[in-house]
Design an enzyme around this catalytic site. Structure first.
Site, mmCIF file in Angstrom:
data_model
loop_
_atom_site.group_PDB
_atom_site.id
_atom_site.type_symbol
_atom_site.label_atom_id
_atom_site.label_comp_id
_atom_site.label_asym_id
_atom_site.label_seq_id
_atom_site.Cartn_x
_atom_site.Cartn_y
_atom_site.Cartn_z
ATOM 1 N N LYS A 166 0.837 -1.207 0.000
ATOM 2 C CA LYS A 166 0.000 0.000 0.000
ATOM 3 C C LYS A 166 0.873 1.259 0.000
ATOM 4 O O LYS A 166 0.588 2.223 -0.720
ATOM 5 C CB LYS A 166 -0.938 -0.014 1.223
ATOM 6 C CG LYS A 166 -2.023 -1.079 1.112
ATOM 7 C CD LYS A 166 -2.768 -1.309 2.423
ATOM 8 C CE LYS A 166 -3.731 -2.482 2.291
ATOM 9 N NZ LYS A 166 -4.380 -2.850 3.565
ATOM 10 N N GLN B 2 -4.117 -1.307 9.760
ATOM 11 C CA GLN B 2 -4.009 -2.639 9.165
ATOM 12 C C GLN B 2 -4.550 -3.685 10.142
ATOM 13 O O GLN B 2 -4.116 -3.770 11.285
ATOM 14 C CB GLN B 2 -2.532 -2.934 8.815
ATOM 15 C CG GLN B 2 -2.332 -4.249 8.084
ATOM 16 C CD GLN B 2 -3.001 -4.308 6.713
ATOM 17 O OE1 GLN B 2 -2.943 -3.364 5.922
ATOM 18 N NE2 GLN B 2 -3.668 -5.410 6.423
ATOM 19 N N ASP C 106 -11.095 3.078 4.540
ATOM 20 C CA ASP C 106 -11.422 1.658 4.410
ATOM 21 C C ASP C 106 -12.937 1.423 4.444
ATOM 22 O O ASP C 106 -13.403 0.336 4.106
ATOM 23 C CB ASP C 106 -10.781 0.856 5.559
ATOM 24 C CG ASP C 106 -9.476 0.193 5.138
ATOM 25 O OD1 ASP C 106 -9.337 -0.108 3.940
ATOM 26 O OD2 ASP C 106 -8.611 -0.025 6.007
#
Ligand code: NAD
Length: 281
Positions: free
Chosen positions: A51, A95, A118
């Site tokens: 990412k 994460q 997200d």
């Protein structure tokens, strides 16, 4: 059979993002993404590196916060609050999974919903379910973009989603429902999976179990999307027996090169959107 080529589409999307970043920089805005990684889970480290690299490639400024596995929940939340208040940070990504002693829900809720690229915050989940989304979760969003790119009509289609996780299955169901598909969700407790998949126009598998979806489980001409990621020896495989299922399907995603690169592209796209959301552009 037509391959739903996520690698090619993600490249096209990333090129568009690169141009948008140049424009933003010309107006004095550098899109910023904060990435939080707790502990040393090798898969999480790999995803975070991918990412971060993707951000660099398109010119998004990414700030990595790597923290030890022993960090307390409160310490983590205080870092998130600091990032919420930082105007240079437009998106925040934590994460997952988090170490067992940390309450994932409390952490997700501590992210400012406007920076929740997200789409996991209950506010954003709620908006998606109600049909007026702010951020779409990256993986199902990437799948929707693949459908769009290949002109796959969703209205009235029978879709079966295998795997009801928060990251893929559940938001995918809402997105398909919002697009007027008829959606059925399957999971570990589903009694007869084949009975559900065999009549589906679209089968999306997000489980993480190699060869879960076999040729006898899909109908001729079906559209098959494979989200699963598993390691078998030194190979990365999905949930679908690609070799045999692809002979019956009209469209199918490969693993790797299907959903994976789209997930990263949509993360970048959501970070750009976050600039607009946070700046009111
Ligand atoms: P998850 O891990 O949260 O949930 C898995 C789901 O699968 C659960 O609903 C469970 O009930 C169901 N399940 C387990 N065994 C089953 C079985 N035998 N039959 C039917 N259902 C079963 O879901 P997730 O976080 O979406 O991850 C699923 C898979 O997708 C993993 O392999 C993950 O690595 C992968 N993934 C890939 C991407 C990508 O970008 N390609 C993104 C996210 C997740």
């Amino acid at each position: 059979m037509i391959l739903l080529d996520g690698k090619a589409l993600s490249k096209k999307i990333r090129e568009g993002i690169k141009r948008k970043v140049v424009e933003l920089k010309q107006s004095g805005i550098i899109p910023g993404l904060a990435v939080i990684l707790i502990g040393d889970n090798p898969a999480s480290q790999l995803y975070v590196n991918m990412k971060t690299k993707a951000c660099e490639d398109v010119g998004i400024y990414s700030i990595n916060h790597r923290m030890p596995a022993e960090i307390s929940e409160d310490e983590l939340i205080s870092v998130i609050k600091m990032l919420n208040d930082n105007p240079m940070v437009h998106g925040i990504l934590v994460q997952l999974p988090l170490p067992k002693h940390i309450d994932e829900e409390r952490v997700i809720e501590s992210i400012d919903y406007k920076k929740d690229i997200d789409g996991f915050h209950p506010y954003n989940v709620g908006r998606l379910v109600r049909g007026y989304p702010l951020y779409y979760s990256c993986t199902p969003y990437g799948i929707m973009k693949l459908f769009e790119e290949y002109n796959i009509e969703l209205e009235g289609k029978d879709a079966v989603i295998v795997g009801a996780g928060n990251i893929t299955g559940k938001p995918m169901a809402s997105m398909l429902l919002n697009a007027n598909a008829t959606v059925q969700m399957c999971h570990i407790y589903t009694k007869d999976l084949k009975d559900k998949t065999i009549n589906a126009d679209i089968v999306i598998s997000a489980v993480g179990k190699p060869n879960l979806i076999t040729e006898d489980m899909v109908k001729e001409g079906s559209i098959v999307v494979d989200v699963g990621i598993s390691r078998v020896g030194d190979k990365v495989v999905g949930d679908v027996d690609f070799e045999n299922v692809s002979k019956k399907s009209s469209y199918i995603t490969p693993v790797p090169g299907g959903v994976g690169p789209m997930t990263i592209a949509m993360l970048l796209s959501n970070t750009i959107k976050a600039v607009e959301v946070n700046k009111g552009l």
